[in-house]
Design an enzyme around this catalytic site. Structure first.
Site, mmCIF file in Angstrom:
data_model
loop_
_atom_site.group_PDB
_atom_site.id
_atom_site.type_symbol
_atom_site.label_atom_id
_atom_site.label_comp_id
_atom_site.label_asym_id
_atom_site.label_seq_id
_atom_site.Cartn_x
_atom_site.Cartn_y
_atom_site.Cartn_z
ATOM 1 N N ASP A 49 0.833 -1.209 0.000
ATOM 2 C CA ASP A 49 0.000 0.000 0.000
ATOM 3 C C ASP A 49 0.868 1.261 0.000
ATOM 4 O OD1 ASP A 49 0.877 -0.173 2.600
ATOM 5 O OD2 ASP A 49 -1.109 -0.056 3.531
ATOM 6 N N SER A 50 2.206 1.081 -0.009
ATOM 7 C CA SER A 50 3.114 2.212 -0.235
ATOM 8 C C SER A 50 2.866 2.826 -1.609
ATOM 9 C CB SER A 50 4.569 1.756 -0.125
ATOM 10 O OG SER A 50 4.801 0.615 -0.919
ATOM 11 N N ASP A 88 -1.139 -6.169 -0.112
ATOM 12 C CA ASP A 88 -1.464 -5.536 1.178
ATOM 13 C C ASP A 88 -2.966 -5.331 1.327
ATOM 14 O OD1 ASP A 88 0.654 -5.021 2.898
ATOM 15 O OD2 ASP A 88 1.209 -3.132 1.929
ATOM 16 N N LYS A 118 -1.038 -9.332 3.063
ATOM 17 C CA LYS A 118 -0.269 -8.816 4.203
ATOM 18 C C LYS A 118 -1.156 -7.883 5.008
ATOM 19 C CE LYS A 118 3.341 -5.778 3.885
ATOM 20 N NZ LYS A 118 2.801 -4.638 4.674
ATOM 21 N N GLU A 120 -1.043 -5.306 8.752
ATOM 22 C CA GLU A 120 -0.216 -4.725 9.813
ATOM 23 C C GLU A 120 -0.863 -5.000 11.163
ATOM 24 O OE1 GLU A 120 0.530 -0.556 9.081
ATOM 25 O OE2 GLU A 120 1.262 -0.946 7.056
ATOM 26 N N GLU A 187 9.595 -3.693 10.317
ATOM 27 C CA GLU A 187 9.965 -2.419 9.682
ATOM 28 C C GLU A 187 10.527 -1.422 10.701
ATOM 29 O OE1 GLU A 187 7.109 -0.661 7.006
ATOM 30 O OE2 GLU A 187 8.289 1.192 6.813
HETATM 31 O O1 KIV Z 1 3.581 -1.108 1.593
HETATM 32 C C1 KIV Z 1 4.752 -1.500 1.534
HETATM 33 O O2 KIV Z 1 5.470 -1.264 0.554
HETATM 34 C C2 KIV Z 1 5.275 -2.278 2.659
HETATM 35 C C3 KIV Z 1 6.708 -2.696 2.618
HETATM 36 C C4 KIV Z 1 7.636 -1.600 2.544
HETATM 37 C C5 KIV Z 1 7.056 -3.675 3.664
HETATM 38 O O3 KIV Z 1 4.566 -2.569 3.558
#
Ligand code: KIV
Length: 278
Positions: A49-50, A88, A118, A120, A187
């Site tokens: 989600d980055s 994510d 993924k 968090e 992280e």
């Molecule tokens: O969203 C993302 O890119 C991440 C990674 C940097 C681990 O969670």
């Protein structure tokens, strides 16, 4: 070294089995062409989600929607054959209950074809991780600095310097591992904490700003290749400068257009190339 000897995609059990053995190389991917370039070299590609900051110019990951993750996840799955693809779950799409987490994860997996999701969170997410893994959804955890909680954490900083915080991060990773996650991202966390977690839990730890003690490493691809330069965290190592290369190409193109040097006959239809000089 590429994954070219591998037949088909690396699987979740294969990633899990790499704990303490061969280091796991992971990067982010959000689009088909980038994913295609990365696929032969990486074990796992994360549709992170980055993309909020990197692709959409947002300030944080909080504004990402499930629809955005599905669109990008689908593109990355389509373009790859070898790496394990993880998508994510965005902020607000899973924290309410295990049932909400399952509904979102099932939609993301069905509509993208990804192999895992993924999310968090630590102890507070353990029940949801168990709920998902018992129902066929492989989960990649994420502890330490958690960008979706930037508003409660009060910004981005290294985690685990204070003893109480260090204890909390270790307990979070243990809870996620015991609940059935197949691997966990650590992280922005100090080395002694990353080391303790890596030694204590039975699943691979994947570090981003968490030192080389982890079982694998992940970075945001756009940071690695110099395409995203708004903010570069201390833990990023830049392996290429594609941003400067793109600026150079754009400038050369604009210059050629303004001086009528582009297109040349080779790029035209119905235009004869001038005869070669004798
Ligand atoms: O969203 C993302 O890119 C991440 C990674 C940097 C681990 O969670």
């Amino acid at each position: 070294m590429t994954n070219s000897k591998r037949k088909g995609r690396i699987t979740v059990p294969q990633i899990r089995a790499r704990k303490g053995a061969e280091p796991i190389a992971c990067l982010t991917a959000y689009t088909a062409p980038v994913a295609q370039h990365l696929d032969p070299y990486l074990d796992l590609l994360l549709v992170g989600d980055s993309l909020a900051m990197v692709v959409y110019g947002m300030d944080s990951t909080v504004g990402v929607t499930v629809d955005m993750m599905v669109a990008h996840g689908r593109a990355v799955v389509r373009a790859t054959k070898q790496a394990l693809i993880v998508v994510d779950l965005p902020f607000g799409s899973y924290q309410e209950s295990p049932q909400q987490a399952f509904r979102t994860a099932a939609r993301v997996m069905a509509e993208t074809g990804c192999q895992a999701v993924k999310l968090e969170g630590g102890r507070e997410m353990a029940e949801s991780v168990r709920f998902l893994t018992e129902r066929g959804v492989p989960v990649f955890g994420h502890v330490g600095l958690m960008p979706q909680s930037v508003n409660t954490a009060g910004g981005f900083r290294a985690h685990g310097r204070r003893d109480e915080e260090a204890r909390r991060i270790v307990a979070d990773a243990e809870a996620i591992a015991e609940a059935g996650a197949f691997a966990v991202v650590i992280e922005g966390t100090v080395e002694p904490v990353a080391r303790e977690i890596t030694e204590k839990i039975a699943i691979p730890t994947i570090g981003i700003g968490a030192s080389p003690v982890c079982d694998g490493q992940i970075l945001v691809t756009d940071d690695l290749v110099g395409m995203f330069t708004d903010f570069t965290p201390k833990f990023v190592k830049r392996y290429a400068d594609l941003g400067s290369e793109m600026q150079r190409a754009a400038q050369a193109f604009a210059d050629d257009v303004r001086k009528r040097r582009f297109p040349e006959p080779a790029q035209c239809f119905g235009v004869k190339a001038p005869a070669a000089a004798e």
